[in-house]
Design a protein around this motif. Structure first.
Motif, mmCIF file in Angstrom:
data_model
loop_
_atom_site.group_PDB
_atom_site.id
_atom_site.type_symbol
_atom_site.label_atom_id
_atom_site.label_comp_id
_atom_site.label_asym_id
_atom_site.label_seq_id
_atom_site.Cartn_x
_atom_site.Cartn_y
_atom_site.Cartn_z
ATOM 1 N N GLY A 1 0.565 13.101 4.603
ATOM 2 C CA GLY A 1 0.665 13.332 3.170
ATOM 3 C C GLY A 1 0.641 14.799 2.789
ATOM 4 O O GLY A 1 0.984 15.160 1.658
ATOM 5 N N LYS A 2 0.219 15.648 3.714
ATOM 6 C CA LYS A 2 0.224 17.093 3.501
ATOM 7 C C LYS A 2 1.053 17.735 4.589
ATOM 8 O O LYS A 2 1.069 17.280 5.738
ATOM 9 C CB LYS A 2 -1.199 17.656 3.517
ATOM 10 C CG LYS A 2 -2.090 17.156 2.374
ATOM 11 C CD LYS A 2 -3.459 17.800 2.445
ATOM 12 C CE LYS A 2 -4.333 17.330 1.293
ATOM 13 N NZ LYS A 2 -5.694 17.952 1.350
ATOM 14 N N ASP B 1 8.220 8.617 -1.711
ATOM 15 C CA ASP B 1 7.218 7.560 -1.777
ATOM 16 C C ASP B 1 7.647 6.348 -0.959
ATOM 17 O O ASP B 1 8.769 5.835 -1.108
ATOM 18 C CB ASP B 1 6.984 7.135 -3.223
ATOM 19 C CG ASP B 1 6.367 8.256 -4.043
ATOM 20 O OD1 ASP B 1 5.641 9.085 -3.443
ATOM 21 O OD2 ASP B 1 6.603 8.315 -5.261
ATOM 22 N N PHE C 1 2.281 5.177 -0.078
ATOM 23 C CA PHE C 1 2.011 6.506 0.465
ATOM 24 C C PHE C 1 3.036 7.484 -0.109
ATOM 25 O O PHE C 1 4.183 7.114 -0.370
ATOM 26 C CB PHE C 1 2.112 6.513 1.991
ATOM 27 C CG PHE C 1 1.196 5.541 2.672
ATOM 28 C CD1 PHE C 1 -0.137 5.842 2.880
ATOM 29 C CD2 PHE C 1 1.676 4.306 3.091
ATOM 30 C CE1 PHE C 1 -0.976 4.943 3.505
ATOM 31 C CE2 PHE C 1 0.843 3.399 3.717
ATOM 32 C CZ PHE C 1 -0.494 3.716 3.923
ATOM 33 N N GLU D 1 0.875 -1.179 0.000
ATOM 34 C CA GLU D 1 0.000 0.000 0.000
ATOM 35 C C GLU D 1 0.909 1.224 0.000
ATOM 36 O O GLU D 1 1.677 1.423 0.943
ATOM 37 C CB GLU D 1 -0.909 -0.001 1.222
ATOM 38 C CG GLU D 1 -1.862 1.178 1.286
ATOM 39 C CD GLU D 1 -2.806 1.097 2.483
ATOM 40 O OE1 GLU D 1 -3.581 2.065 2.680
ATOM 41 O OE2 GLU D 1 -2.775 0.092 3.202
ATOM 42 N N ARG E 1 -1.437 3.435 8.718
ATOM 43 C CA ARG E 1 -2.172 3.960 7.562
ATOM 44 C C ARG E 1 -2.739 5.350 7.858
ATOM 45 O O ARG E 1 -2.598 6.278 7.057
ATOM 46 C CB ARG E 1 -3.286 2.989 7.187
ATOM 47 C CG ARG E 1 -4.117 3.422 5.995
ATOM 48 C CD ARG E 1 -5.222 2.421 5.715
ATOM 49 N NE ARG E 1 -4.682 1.142 5.258
ATOM 50 C CZ ARG E 1 -4.921 -0.033 5.870
ATOM 51 N NH1 ARG E 1 -5.675 -0.070 6.965
ATOM 52 N NH2 ARG E 1 -4.406 -1.148 5.390
ATOM 53 N N ASN E 2 -3.371 5.489 9.015
ATOM 54 C CA ASN E 2 -3.962 6.778 9.371
ATOM 55 C C ASN E 2 -2.894 7.870 9.478
ATOM 56 O O ASN E 2 -3.094 8.999 9.017
ATOM 57 C CB ASN E 2 -4.714 6.667 10.704
ATOM 58 C CG ASN E 2 -5.948 5.785 10.608
ATOM 59 O OD1 ASN E 2 -6.431 5.500 9.518
ATOM 60 N ND2 ASN E 2 -6.447 5.336 11.745
ATOM 61 N N GLN F 1 -1.389 8.798 5.986
ATOM 62 C CA GLN F 1 -2.331 9.607 5.218
ATOM 63 C C GLN F 1 -2.383 11.040 5.747
ATOM 64 O O GLN F 1 -2.466 11.991 4.969
ATOM 65 C CB GLN F 1 -3.718 8.966 5.256
ATOM 66 C CG GLN F 1 -3.804 7.666 4.465
ATOM 67 C CD GLN F 1 -5.121 6.928 4.660
ATOM 68 O OE1 GLN F 1 -5.899 7.260 5.561
ATOM 69 N NE2 GLN F 1 -5.376 5.930 3.835
ATOM 70 N N ALA F 2 -2.296 11.183 7.071
ATOM 71 C CA ALA F 2 -2.305 12.520 7.661
ATOM 72 C C ALA F 2 -1.031 13.278 7.320
ATOM 73 O O ALA F 2 -1.050 14.508 7.154
ATOM 74 C CB ALA F 2 -2.469 12.430 9.176
#
Length: 304
Positions: free
Chosen positions: A296-297, A266, A162, A160, A289-290, A293-294
């Motif tokens: 990512g910005k 990546d 990111f 997966e 995962r959480n 994703q957080a």
């Protein structure tokens, strides 16, 4: 001999309470039920455990010899039951995680602390390895979860992906601190610390610098982003690193700013294809995962 747990519970209660009536109250049974259970236990053992006469009931020496074993047996069953309940809830077990340096230093300490606070009986073994080594360990079942650099090309793994932003880091007090963002032109005026020639961040940075009309020069390299950050803190230069390590609180005197044009780092969360993951592994994967994703910005500069 086929002893049942109930026989041991009755025997233990009688020894603890000192009488059949008190043991019956403790176990919510009738006195005849207690007496029958004791008699069956003695029949299976082949010798009496208690003196019985009118108005007199007392343990024999054999009962004292067996009392501790009965208590330990009951405790073992309770421990088994509790452990099974925790396993069902994902509250116990061993979790083996492999992570590249970027995640091991910039991400995992906080996630492990958060997870173990709620799951104190889960053991976590964190190994810091290269992406190739982690992929091998996960593919062979020696690690449950891996965090590696992307892309991942292995049929034995499920990945997966990111994407994380990169930032420019520099020592506090640098003139770069007055800028809202850092550009390639700013890099040309400072000593640059690279990661390594084959790293995806350095490859992107070389292309960005070439597009700006100059050759990227990094006389110093570090294998881990965390090591590069430490060198920046010591005044060895400035660097472009992933946000995991770049956007840490500035307790070491290192400041970060966004870099433009954007450079991404990546990564991939990997597990063995077809593997049945434990409850702790599934729960920890969701935490990773959480968080990824957080991240990512970039965080709002006004809150930093």
């Amino acid at each position: 001999m086929h002893l049942k747990l109930r026989h041991l519970e009755v025997f233990h209660a009688v020894m603890e309470e000192g009488s059949v009536s008190k043991a019956a109250d403790r176990l919510y049974l009738t006195q005849p039920a207690i007496s029958i259970a004791l008699s069956r236990l003695e029949d299976m053992l082949g010798f009496p455990l208690f003196h019985r006469s009118k108005g007199h009931f007392a343990p024999r020496p054999e009962a004292y010899l067996l009392h501790m074993d009965a208590e330990l047996s009951i405790l073992a069953v309770e421990q088994f039951s509790n452990r099974a309940r925790l396993i069902k809830q994902g509250g116990t077990g061993l979790l083996r995680v492999g992570a590249i340096g970027a995640a091991a230093f910039g991400l995992m300490p906080g996630l492990v602390a958060r997870y173990t606070a709620d799951n104190p009986l889960v053991e976590i073994d964190l190994s810091v390895r290269s992406s190739h080594q982690i992929s091998y360990l996960v593919g062979n079942g020696q690690c449950d979860i891996g965090l590696v650099e992307a892309p991942v090309a292995a049929p034995s793994l499920v990945a997966e992906q990111f994407s994380l932003p990169c930032v420019c880091i520099f020592p506090a007090g640098s003139e770069l601190e007055a800028k809202a963002q850092i550009t390639p032109a700013d890099l040309a005026q400072h000593r640059l610390i690279g990661i390594q020639d084959s790293n995806q961040v350095d490859r992107q940075l070389r292309a960005v610098c070439a597009g700006a009309g100059f050759e990227m020069r990094a006389p110093v390299h570090g294998f881990f982003f965390a090591v590069v950050r430490r060198m920046v803190a010591e005044g060895a230069g400035i660097a472009i690193v992933d946000a995991l390590n770049g956007c840490l609180p500035p307790q070491d005197g290192v400041i970060w700013r966004p870099f433009t044009p954007e450079i991404r780092y990546d990564t991939a969360l990997i597990v063995k294809a077809g593997a049945e993951l434990s409850l702790p592994a599934r729960a920890f994967i969701q935490i990773i995962r959480n968080e990824m994703q957080a991240r990512g910005k970039l965080p709002d500069m006004a809150t930093v």
